[in-house]
Write a protein that holds these residues in place. Structure first.
Motif, PDB file in Angstrom:
ATOM      1  N   ALA A 165     -15.596 -54.186   1.332  1.00 14.70           N
ATOM      2  CA  ALA A 165     -16.148 -54.130   2.804  1.00 14.70           C
ATOM      3  C   ALA A 165     -15.184 -53.189   3.677  1.00 14.70           C
ATOM      4  N   SER A 166     -13.842 -53.532   3.738  1.00 10.26           N
ATOM      5  CA  SER A 166     -12.602 -53.106   4.318  1.00 10.26           C
ATOM      6  C   SER A 166     -12.412 -51.547   4.040  1.00 10.26           C
ATOM      7  N   LEU A 167     -12.544 -51.472   2.283  1.00  4.65           N
ATOM      8  CA  LEU A 167     -12.284 -49.787   1.521  1.00  4.65           C
ATOM      9  C   LEU A 167     -13.833 -49.203   2.015  1.00  4.65           C
ATOM     10  N   GLY A 168     -14.602 -49.573   2.083  1.00 10.63           N
ATOM     11  CA  GLY A 168     -15.466 -49.224   1.972  1.00 10.63           C
ATOM     12  C   GLY A 168     -16.691 -48.656   0.676  1.00 10.63           C
ATOM     13  N   ARG A 169     -16.265 -49.653   0.260  1.00 12.65           N
ATOM     14  CA  ARG A 169     -16.862 -49.259  -1.407  1.00 12.65           C
ATOM     15  C   ARG A 169     -18.115 -50.674  -1.392  1.00 12.65           C
ATOM     16  N   ARG A 170     -18.961 -50.278  -2.538  1.00 12.69           N
ATOM     17  CA  ARG A 170     -20.129 -50.844  -2.525  1.00 12.69           C
ATOM     18  C   ARG A 170     -19.871 -51.086  -3.567  1.00 12.69           C
ATOM     19  N   ARG A 171     -20.081 -52.549  -4.198  1.00 11.25           N
ATOM     20  CA  ARG A 171     -19.967 -53.381  -5.466  1.00 11.25           C
ATOM     21  C   ARG A 171     -20.373 -53.900  -5.958  1.00 11.25           C
ATOM     22  N   ALA A 172     -21.691 -54.291  -7.109  1.00 11.09           N
ATOM     23  CA  ALA A 172     -21.735 -55.456  -7.578  1.00 11.09           C
ATOM     24  C   ALA A 172     -20.575 -56.406  -7.817  1.00 11.09           C
ATOM     25  N   LEU A 173     -20.950 -57.751  -7.943  1.00 10.02           N
ATOM     26  CA  LEU A 173     -19.336 -58.492  -8.341  1.00 10.02           C
ATOM     27  C   LEU A 173     -19.777 -59.216  -9.599  1.00 10.02           C
ATOM     28  N   VAL A 174     -19.216 -58.960 -10.674  1.00  4.75           N
ATOM     29  CA  VAL A 174     -19.401 -59.773 -12.283  1.00  4.75           C
ATOM     30  C   VAL A 174     -18.526 -60.843 -12.468  1.00  4.75           C
ATOM     31  N   HIS A 175     -18.801 -62.331 -12.672  1.00  6.74           N
ATOM     32  CA  HIS A 175     -18.116 -63.130 -12.765  1.00  6.74           C
ATOM     33  C   HIS A 175     -17.567 -63.214 -14.542  1.00  6.74           C
ATOM     34  N   VAL A 176     -16.316 -62.985 -15.064  1.00  5.40           N
ATOM     35  CA  VAL A 176     -15.667 -63.147 -16.108  1.00  5.40           C
ATOM     36  C   VAL A 176     -15.606 -64.740 -16.396  1.00  5.40           C
ATOM     37  N   PRO A 177     -15.472 -65.200 -17.442  1.00  8.05           N
ATOM     38  CA  PRO A 177     -15.540 -66.295 -18.140  1.00  8.05           C
ATOM     39  C   PRO A 177     -13.688 -66.822 -17.568  1.00  8.05           C
ATOM     40  N   THR A 178     -13.650 -67.536 -16.894  1.00  2.00           N
ATOM     41  CA  THR A 178     -12.170 -68.435 -17.349  1.00  2.00           C
ATOM     42  C   THR A 178     -11.851 -68.406 -18.093  1.00  2.00           C
TER      43      THR A 178
ATOM     44  N   ILE B 273     -14.721 -60.616 -11.605  1.00  2.00           N
ATOM     45  CA  ILE B 273     -14.340 -61.599 -10.712  1.00  2.00           C
ATOM     46  C   ILE B 273     -13.620 -62.597 -11.758  1.00  2.00           C
ATOM     47  N   MET B 274     -12.654 -63.800 -11.579  1.00  2.00           N
ATOM     48  CA  MET B 274     -12.820 -64.534 -13.066  1.00  2.00           C
ATOM     49  C   MET B 274     -13.208 -65.424 -12.118  1.00  2.00           C
ATOM     50  N   GLY B 275     -14.289 -66.228 -13.005  1.00  2.96           N
ATOM     51  CA  GLY B 275     -14.407 -67.714 -13.943  1.00  2.96           C
ATOM     52  C   GLY B 275     -15.764 -67.709 -12.208  1.00  2.96           C
ATOM     53  N   SER B 276     -15.775 -68.675 -11.602  1.00  2.00           N
ATOM     54  CA  SER B 276     -17.128 -68.664 -10.594  1.00  2.00           C
ATOM     55  C   SER B 276     -16.472 -68.315  -9.035  1.00  2.00           C
ATOM     56  N   GLY B 277     -15.358 -67.927  -8.859  1.00  2.00           N
ATOM     57  CA  GLY B 277     -14.934 -67.408  -8.121  1.00  2.00           C
ATOM     58  C   GLY B 277     -15.450 -68.398  -6.872  1.00  2.00           C
ATOM     59  N   ARG B 278     -15.412 -69.632  -6.442  1.00  2.00           N
ATOM     60  CA  ARG B 278     -15.934 -70.294  -5.488  1.00  2.00           C
ATOM     61  C   ARG B 278     -14.933 -71.757  -4.965  1.00  2.00           C
ATOM     62  N   ALA B 279     -13.295 -71.123  -5.625  1.00  2.00           N
ATOM     63  CA  ALA B 279     -11.874 -71.920  -5.012  1.00  2.00           C
ATOM     64  C   ALA B 279     -11.967 -71.493  -3.668  1.00  2.00           C
ATOM     65  N   GLN B 280     -11.671 -71.943  -2.862  1.00  2.00           N
ATOM     66  CA  GLN B 280     -12.128 -71.625  -1.174  1.00  2.00           C
ATOM     67  C   GLN B 280     -10.159 -72.141  -0.711  1.00  2.00           C
ATOM     68  N   PHE B 281      -9.947 -70.938   0.402  1.00  2.00           N
ATOM     69  CA  PHE B 281      -8.887 -70.270   1.065  1.00  2.00           C
ATOM     70  C   PHE B 281      -9.680 -70.157   1.899  1.00  2.00           C
ATOM     71  N   GLN B 282      -8.092 -70.705   2.507  1.00  2.00           N
ATOM     72  CA  GLN B 282      -8.209 -70.180   4.790  1.00  2.00           C
ATOM     73  C   GLN B 282      -6.665 -68.877   4.914  1.00  2.00           C
ATOM     74  N   PRO B 283      -7.123 -67.771   4.489  1.00  2.00           N
ATOM     75  CA  PRO B 283      -5.944 -66.798   4.310  1.00  2.00           C
ATOM     76  C   PRO B 283      -5.443 -66.529   5.618  1.00  2.00           C
ATOM     77  N   ILE B 284      -4.231 -66.013   5.411  1.00  2.00           N
ATOM     78  CA  ILE B 284      -3.133 -66.398   6.462  1.00  2.00           C
ATOM     79  C   ILE B 284      -2.221 -65.423   7.102  1.00  2.00           C
ATOM     80  N   TYR B 285      -2.227 -64.628   7.648  1.00  2.00           N
ATOM     81  CA  TYR B 285      -1.913 -63.194   7.800  1.00  2.00           C
ATOM     82  C   TYR B 285       0.057 -63.526   7.817  1.00  2.00           C
ATOM     83  N   VAL B 286       0.518 -62.488   7.209  1.00  2.00           N
ATOM     84  CA  VAL B 286       1.942 -62.917   6.953  1.00  2.00           C
ATOM     85  C   VAL B 286       3.129 -62.793   8.111  1.00  2.00           C
ATOM     86  N   GLU B 287       2.049 -61.646   9.218  1.00  2.00           N
ATOM     87  CA  GLU B 287       3.130 -61.302  10.176  1.00  2.00           C
ATOM     88  C   GLU B 287       2.868 -62.856  11.335  1.00  2.00           C
TER      89      GLU B 287
END
Length: 295
Positions: free
Chosen positions: A223-236, A169-183
């Protein structure tokens, strides 16, 4: 007659499918008609693109409504982000004025500001002002992240999670969004077409019901892919330098650019939440529901 730009994009495809079941004929401004797939035989084609202002004038003939979705989140051979997302919109508004277009519908973005760190959001702010100053009635949609299963953004995140054990994940990953479905976004556009506009510009902020930071979006996708991964933050700074080098050598084939990465560091939130979409009769679905992941 409706003129649609950006018809081959994520939002454009969803909007076009809905327009084609309506009685009003549709014309699409496109550079490559083949990108419309089978739908190209159901619309009028106007050849052109955002870098070709004369094509705007030809495309506007007989048009009463413009739905302007096309933009660019990375520099293109035919123009920069600023030229294709800002200047082209000003030129399109001017062409619409000259052609006697009755209303102009434009897609901006939540967080668009001339003070933004992201070039795309600065360009969108300038374009939005051009639309607001237009003499014809206009509607501006300002969405948060728009997504669909299998879209380019989620597909990229899926590829990045292919390695076992970790996902970067790039940077802190703390930027926030309210994702909206295209349909849901496309439903809002069609609802807006039914409105009676008298004058001025009306603005709708389109947001989904969940507020998620970048890291949470990645976790939800995993979670939707059924994958368990640790998140590694890469400095921006490391990400931006790496992507700049990649863009230099790969050009348009680069999977991401510094400008695109920068967008994921800027929050895109609406204090109104889902209220604007609901005022159009649309209740946005949660990203977890759409992706089939546990909320």
């Amino acid at each position: 007659m409706i003129l649609l730009t950006g018809a081959s994009g994520l939002v454009g495809q969803a909007v076009l499918r809905r327009l084609l079941v309506e009685p009003t004929p549709v014309r699409c401004l496109v550079r490559e008609p083949r990108r419309l797939g089978a739908l190209r035989v159901e619309v009028q084609i106007a050849l052109g693109d955002l870098a070709d202002p004369p094509s705007f004038r030809n495309a506007m003939r007989g048009v009463d409504t413009v739905i302007h979705l096309a933009a660019a989140i990375r520099d293109q051979p035919q123009g920069s982000i600023e030229e294709l997302a800002a200047i082209a919109t000003w030129r399109m508004v001017d062409a619409a004025r000259r052609a006697g277009v009755e209303r102009f519908i434009f897609f901006s973005a939540l967080g668009a500001s001339t003070q933004s760190r992201a070039r795309f959001l600065r360009a969108k702010a300038l374009a939005e002002q051009a639309v607001a100053d237009a003499p014809m009635p206009s509607i501006v949609f300002a969405p948060s992240i728009i997504y669909a299963p299998g879209d380019p953004f989620l597909s990229l995140l899926t590829r990045l999670s292919a390695l076992p054990g970790v996902t970067a994940i790039m940077g802190s990953g703390r930027a926030q969004f309210q994702p909206i479905y295209v349909e849901d976004v496309a439903d809002c556009v069609l609802a807006a077409l039914a409105l009676e506009l008298s004058s001025g510009s009306t603005r709708y902020e389109l947001a989904g019901p969940q507020t998620l930071d970048y890291a949470q979006i990645v976790e939800l996708l995993l979670a939707s892919l059924g994958r368990r991964r640790a998140l590694v933050h890469v400095p921006t700074p490391v990400v931006l330098r790496s992507l700049a080098l990649l863009e230099r050598f790969a050009g348009a084939r680069a999977f991401a650019t510094p400008d695109e990465a920068e967008l994921m560091e800027v929050s895109a939130l609406s204090a109104r939440g889902t209220r604007d979409a609901e005022s159009l009769g649309v209740r946005p679905r949660a990203m977890a529901q759409v992706l089939g992941a546990a909320s």
